[in-house]
Design an enzyme around this catalytic site. Structure first.
Site, PDB file in Angstrom:
ATOM      1  NE  ARG A  67      -2.423  -1.105   3.429  1.00 12.91           N
ATOM      2  CZ  ARG A  67      -1.849  -0.342   4.283  1.00 12.91           C
ATOM      3  NH1 ARG A  67      -1.876   0.756   4.604  1.00 12.91           N
ATOM      4  NH2 ARG A  67      -1.197  -1.022   5.547  1.00 12.91           N
ATOM      5  CE1 TYR A 195       0.275  -5.775  -1.680  1.00 10.60           C
ATOM      6  CE2 TYR A 195      -0.912  -3.914  -0.958  1.00 10.60           C
ATOM      7  CZ  TYR A 195      -0.336  -5.249  -0.730  1.00 10.60           C
ATOM      8  OH  TYR A 195      -0.437  -5.536   0.492  1.00 10.60           O
ATOM      9  N   GLY A 196      -2.845  -5.244  -3.980  1.00 14.66           N
ATOM     10  CA  GLY A 196      -4.251  -5.600  -3.099  1.00 14.66           C
ATOM     11  C   GLY A 196      -4.904  -4.452  -2.616  1.00 14.66           C
ATOM     12  CE  LYS A 204      -7.242  -3.800   5.040  1.00 16.89           C
ATOM     13  NZ  LYS A 204      -5.699  -4.136   5.319  1.00 16.89           N
ATOM     14  CG  HIS A 224      -7.316  -2.842  10.050  1.00 14.88           C
ATOM     15  ND1 HIS A 224      -6.018  -2.236  10.195  1.00 14.88           N
ATOM     16  CD2 HIS A 224      -7.214  -3.897   9.374  1.00 14.88           C
ATOM     17  CE1 HIS A 224      -5.350  -3.109   9.401  1.00 14.88           C
ATOM     18  NE2 HIS A 224      -5.975  -3.839   8.841  1.00 14.88           N
ATOM     19  CB  SER A 246      -1.024  -3.839   7.584  1.00 13.36           C
ATOM     20  OG  SER A 246      -2.098  -3.455   7.348  1.00 13.36           O
ATOM     21  CB  CYS A 248       0.821  -6.659  13.776  1.00 18.32           C
ATOM     22  SG  CYS A 248       1.711  -5.364  13.729  1.00 18.32           S
ATOM     23  CE  LYS A 250      -6.004  -6.919  10.839  1.00 17.93           C
ATOM     24  NZ  LYS A 250      -4.771  -6.334  10.470  1.00 17.93           N
ATOM     25  CB  THR A 251      -3.757 -13.694   8.787  1.00 19.22           C
ATOM     26  OG1 THR A 251      -4.125 -12.522   8.067  1.00 19.22           O
ATOM     27  CG2 THR A 251      -4.346 -15.291   8.163  1.00 19.22           C
ATOM     28  CG  ASN A 252       0.180 -16.097  11.453  1.00 13.97           C
ATOM     29  OD1 ASN A 252      -0.289 -16.573  10.412  1.00 13.97           O
ATOM     30  ND2 ASN A 252       1.548 -15.619  11.625  1.00 13.97           N
ATOM     31  CG  ASP A 273      -7.613  -6.941   6.690  1.00 12.95           C
ATOM     32  OD1 ASP A 273      -6.939  -6.676   7.786  1.00 12.95           O
ATOM     33  OD2 ASP A 273      -7.573  -6.330   5.865  1.00 12.95           O
ATOM     34  CG  ASN A 362       3.212  -6.557   1.923  1.00  6.54           C
ATOM     35  OD1 ASN A 362       2.841  -7.086   2.893  1.00  6.54           O
ATOM     36  ND2 ASN A 362       2.495  -5.726   0.891  1.00  6.54           N
ATOM     37  NE  ARG A 364       0.237  -8.523   2.128  1.00  2.00           N
ATOM     38  CZ  ARG A 364      -0.444  -8.289   3.129  1.00  2.00           C
ATOM     39  NH1 ARG A 364      -1.668  -8.836   3.593  1.00  2.00           N
ATOM     40  NH2 ARG A 364      -0.041  -7.142   3.983  1.00  2.00           N
ATOM     41  NE  ARG A 395       5.124  -6.269  13.286  1.00  2.00           N
ATOM     42  CZ  ARG A 395       5.763  -7.659  13.123  1.00  2.00           C
ATOM     43  NH1 ARG A 395       6.656  -7.929  13.895  1.00  2.00           N
ATOM     44  NH2 ARG A 395       5.028  -8.447  12.216  1.00  2.00           N
ATOM     45  N   GLY A 489       0.509 -20.547  18.463  1.00  2.00           N
ATOM     46  CA  GLY A 489      -0.499 -21.202  19.227  1.00  2.00           C
ATOM     47  C   GLY A 489      -0.566 -20.952  20.750  1.00  2.00           C
ATOM     48  CG  ASN A 491      -0.229 -15.509  20.787  1.00  2.00           C
ATOM     49  OD1 ASN A 491       0.843 -15.190  21.581  1.00  2.00           O
ATOM     50  ND2 ASN A 491       0.061 -14.962  19.604  1.00  2.00           N
TER      51      ASN A 491
HETATM   52  O1  SAT Z   1      -2.813  -4.396   1.343  1.00  2.00           O
HETATM   53  S1  SAT Z   1      -3.883  -4.540   2.178  1.00  2.00           S
HETATM   54  O2  SAT Z   1      -4.289  -3.461   2.711  1.00  2.00           O
HETATM   55  O3  SAT Z   1      -4.795  -5.244   1.598  1.00  2.00           O
HETATM   56  C1  SAT Z   1      -3.314  -5.731   3.514  1.00  2.00           C
HETATM   57  C2  SAT Z   1      -2.820  -4.705   4.542  1.00  2.00           C
HETATM   58  O4  SAT Z   1      -2.000  -3.909   4.537  1.00  2.00           O
HETATM   59  O5  SAT Z   1      -3.633  -4.723   5.490  1.00  2.00           O
HETATM   60 MN    MN Z   2      -5.392  -5.169   7.290  1.00  2.00          MN
END
Ligand code: SAT
Ligand code: MN
Length: 584
Positions: A67, A195-196, A204, A224, A246, A248, A250-252, A273, A362, A364, A395, A489, A491
């Site tokens: 981003r 980019y995403g 976002k 978020h 982002s 840090c 969240k997905t895990n 997310d 980064n 993905r 973090r 795990g 956490n």
């Molecule tokens: O690139 S995204 O904004 O979709 C993912 C992120 O940075 O949280």
């Molecule tokens: Mn995000």
């Protein structure tokens, strides 16, 4: 008579002048067609069909990998409505400047019209968006990340209730890249990036920046946040929302395989997310995950850190900027195996260790959420799931203890408003700099953050059973520079304490910043954490917090008179609690 959708598409086509316009239906055959176009363009590769069926690797342009907050704008009529933390452009000026870049941008290309639903198709909380784009990669990604195509057209019908987003790759020159939002018009324009977060406009741009404005006006919340369900012995599931910046974890966290599974604690994933939340008739805030897939950071992801996603990634996954082995399998740093002898770097050249990381930091994966073994049976429930706790985190090598509980909602909002985190590779710019990132929304709040804090305070008064608010920090380091907490795990031990606090149990000590676990408060059996490490993890250092108070004051002062008095009050109260505790 043309529908509002057709009218908007017609206008977009007049501006961008594509050779043809194609409405997307969201079918598998269409996904296949998009992938074929990407393969032919030469920037996308089919992965090993035996071990990774229907998986592909896309290589982005080398300067289009994250981003770009510097060129992301909120174009409200009044500059103050964007606030001191957003870039602002006058809406007319933005239309002229960015409009010039869109003029003829799709000549020789196809405009794909991508209707999509953010949220389960039948949820009253969901909303429709439409993205017009000239990128097959964006179309393919949107099919994984949202409910896309006919299902969205069916929900929309002839109505004008959709958020339009116009996207063109333009010439991918970072100097001609803009991601602009018109909150009053509920419109998004993005040019110059594939980019995403810049280009998948449902994510976002809509689900956070535009939706945060709608949420404030309509009395709900767009955050978020990951959403997870913690199952405890006996089978009860308690839902929590957690906001971290982002990259840090969240997905895990959302997909965690619990280290306390044998004791009956298990984690179910609702989202990783974004959360849209409304007050329901039962008096709880109910959350849906507006997305249908995970757009996660690959490096650092392996069987040790996130086995559920590793299992999910073996089919129907679109990888971006990872490395590739001779067997045409994806590879990245932290995947859990040494780099193989022959490896192609994310940029496409042969890799050797003198060439830096093989995968972009980064890089993905884009994977359907339903492929995760941890996906919650409630993840598509139209009414959402009731949220009992909010967790903020970031973090921080120092300062913030492993976990603490706020005293009440107002204090919790202050904790969120002043949270900070070291920057990551998810956005271009320096990595590892500590910055204030309120509620992890700094890059995603579509309006003045002072008003956003006000909205949080207001919601607290309106929710009959408001979530309790906690703060966590998995990233605290010891004097040797090493992480003190094993994370991943493990956490779940912190989540268990949070659950116990909600149930009026869980041993805690009161400190000036809130309730911190008592030395024996956390379940640590089977874990090797020394008493000294635990002591340091839970320590609230008055010196560190003295600096913290000064730094957060500087940050809050940016908002001037618009800052809610409650936030000012909480800052003063925190300062007083420290001075009472430690005479200076
Ligand atoms: O690139 S995204 O904004 O979709 C993912 C992120 O940075 O949280
Ligand atoms: Mn995000």
């Amino acid at each position: 008579m043309a529908t509002p959708l057709e009218t908007w598409v017609e206008e977009a086509a007049q501006l961008t002048k594509p050779d043809r316009v194609v409405y997307c239906d969201g079918s598998e055959a269409e996904y296949r067609r998009m992938v074929d176009l990407m393969l032919r363009a030469g920037d996308t590769f089919t992965l090993n069909e035996k071990t990774y069926p229907n998986c592909h690797l896309h290589r982005s342009s080398v300067n289009d990998v994250a981003r770009t907050e510097r060129v992301t704008f909120i174009c409200s009529r009044d500059k103050d409505d964007a606030g001191p933390t957003n870039n602002w452009m006058d809406p007319d000026a933005a239309k002229r400047k960015v409009g010039a870049l869109f003029d003829g941008a799709m000549r020789g290309r196809t405009m794909y019209v991508v209707p999509y639903i953010m949220g389960p198709a039948n949820s009253p909380i969901s909303k429709v968006g439409v993205e017009a784009t000239d990128s097959p990669y964006v179309v393919a990604s949107m099919r994984i990340m949202s409910r896309m195509g006919q299902v969205a057209l069916d929900r929309l019908g002839p109505s004008n209730e959709f958020v339009p987003g116009l996207h063109s790759l333009g010439d991918l020159d970072p100097m001609r890249r803009y991601i602009v939002h018109f909150p009053e018009e509920e419109l998004i324009w993005s040019v110059g990036s594939g980019y995403g977060g810049n280009a998948l406009l449902g994510k976002k741009c809509f689900a956070l920046r535009i939706a945060s404005v709608m949420a404030r006006e309509q009395g709900w919340m767009a955050e978020h946040m990951l959403v997870l369900g913690l199952e405890s012995p006996g089978g009860k599931v308690t839902y929590m929302g957690a906001a971290f910046p982002s990259a840090c974890g969240k997905t895990n966290l959302a997909m965690m395989v619990s280290a306390l599974e044998s004791q009956g604690y298990r984690v179910w994933t609702v989202g990783d997310d974004i959360a849209w939340m409304k007050i329901a008739d039962d008096g709880y805030l109910h959350a849906i995950n507006p997305e249908a897939g995970f757009f996660g950071v690959a490096p650092g992801t392996g069987m040790h850190t996130n086995p559920n996603v590793m299992r999910a990634l073996h089919k129907n996954t679109l990888f971006t900027n990872v490395a590739m082995t001779a067997q045409r399998e994806p590879w990245w740093e932290g995947i859990g195996s040494d780099p193989p002898a022959e490896l192609t770097k994310w940029k496409g050249e042969k890799w050797d260790s003198s060439k830096g990381p093989a995968a972009h930091p980064n890089a993905r994966y884009t994977v359907p959420a339903k492929q995760s073994p941890s996906i919650s049976p409630k993840w598509e429930a139209p009414e959402g799931v009731p949220i009992s706790a909010f967790i903020f985190g970031g973090r921080r090598a120092r300062v913030a203890p492993l976990v603490y509980e706020s005293f009440d909602w107002q204090h919790g909002v202050f904790v969120g408003a002043t949270m900070a985190s070291e920057t990551t590779a998810a956005a271009t710019g320096d990595v590892g700099i500590t910055r204030r990132d309120p509620m992890a929304m700094l890059p995603f709040c579509g309006y003045n953050m002072a008003d956003y804090f006000g909205h949080w305070l207001e919601m607290g008064k309106r929710i009959p059973h408001p979530p309790k608010i906690f703060h966590v920090n998995w990233f605290r380091k010891g004097a040797d520079g090493k992480f003190l907490w094993p994370g991943f795990g493990e956490n779940v031990r912190v989540l268990k304490w949070i659950l116990e606090r909600m149930e009026g149990r869980g041993a805690a000590q009161e400190t000036p910043i809130g309730y911190v676990p008592a030395m024996k408060g956390l379940t640590l059996d089977g874990l090797k954490v020394s008493d000294e490490a635990l002591d340091e993890l839970l320590r609230v250092s008055p010196e560190d917090w003295e600096d913290e108070l000064e730094d957060s004051k500087q940050f809050l002062m940016k908002f001037g008179a618009r800052l809610p008095k409650e936030i000012r009050e909480e800052h003063a109260k925190l300062s007083r609690r420290f001075h009472r505790a430690v005479p200076v």
